[in-house]
Design an enzyme around this catalytic site. Sequence first.
Site, PDB file in Angstrom:
ATOM      1  N   GLU A  81       7.737  14.836 -32.751  1.00 45.85           N
ATOM      2  CA  GLU A  81       8.324  14.434 -31.241  1.00 45.85           C
ATOM      3  C   GLU A  81       9.847  13.910 -31.541  1.00 45.85           C
ATOM      4  OE1 GLU A  81       5.774  11.231 -30.553  1.00 45.85           O
ATOM      5  OE2 GLU A  81       4.023  12.511 -29.356  1.00 45.85           O
ATOM      6  N   GLU A 112      -7.582  14.580 -49.935  1.00 46.21           N
ATOM      7  CA  GLU A 112      -7.071  13.237 -50.152  1.00 46.21           C
ATOM      8  C   GLU A 112      -7.147  12.824 -51.457  1.00 46.21           C
ATOM      9  OE1 GLU A 112      -9.719   9.629 -48.973  1.00 46.21           O
ATOM     10  OE2 GLU A 112      -9.186  10.937 -47.269  1.00 46.21           O
TER      11      GLU A 112
END
Length: 275
Positions: A81, A112
């Site tokens: 953004e 992960e």
Amino acid sequence: MNFIKTTEQPSFYNDLEQMSTSDLLKNINNEDKTVPLAVEKSLPQIENLVNEIVVRMQLGGRLFYIGAGTSGRLGIVDASECPPTFGVPFDLVNGIIAGGDTAIRRAVENAEDNTTQAWIDLQQNGISTNDIVIGIAASGTTPYVISGLEQCNQNNILTGCITCNENSPLARTATLPIVVVVGPEFVTGSSRMKAGTAQKLVLNMISTATMIKLGKVKGNKMVDMQLSNDKLVDRGTKMIVEEISISYQEAANLLEKYGSVRKAVEAFNIISKTK
């Protein structure tokens, strides 16, 4: 050192499946109300990190977020953004998720837990000592994130983190940790809820405050925003009208010619002085 994952502790609420929809929503909302107060306690930590990011970006450095699962996705959202909102290069703020782009939409098994891939991912993005890397992990124990920061520390790259458990391995690894203790989740262990909300609030603060300090906002306006749709063109036109008191059509013409609110206003002021 004593370390208890408060994000994994039992919920304060029992028999959730027996609650009415109204009670479920009220109770979730009551828990959510506690998150901004938890973030408030971490403002000094956030301030320290923002100040360091600004210094490095002024020297040509970049910001990297690394995370897994929800944490990784939140970092990607914040990074993605920045260009449209502040008109900065797409690679100034970067979001990296364990498992690669596939993991944005679908969990990648064991990603992960990989203790070598984060540093590989960072190197593929040309990481340097001018940059800063923020590890995001609610638990504070994600191996992908911790190992990435450890490698950064060893290579003189400044590290920060956003986590929701005190005394976590991640907080102890980061040079500039941010620890927002939100407590047990409404659904036990579902750290996409309060912890995720806290991470999102902190990320908003980091990127927005950094961009303001770098001069990407004037007054309270996004004067460097990308004009990527009709709504933003209209918003930019109205900004110009408000700033220099000309007609909407004149402002629209300036915006089309110069491509940004800032450039349009600056050009108008220069032209006006020469008349």
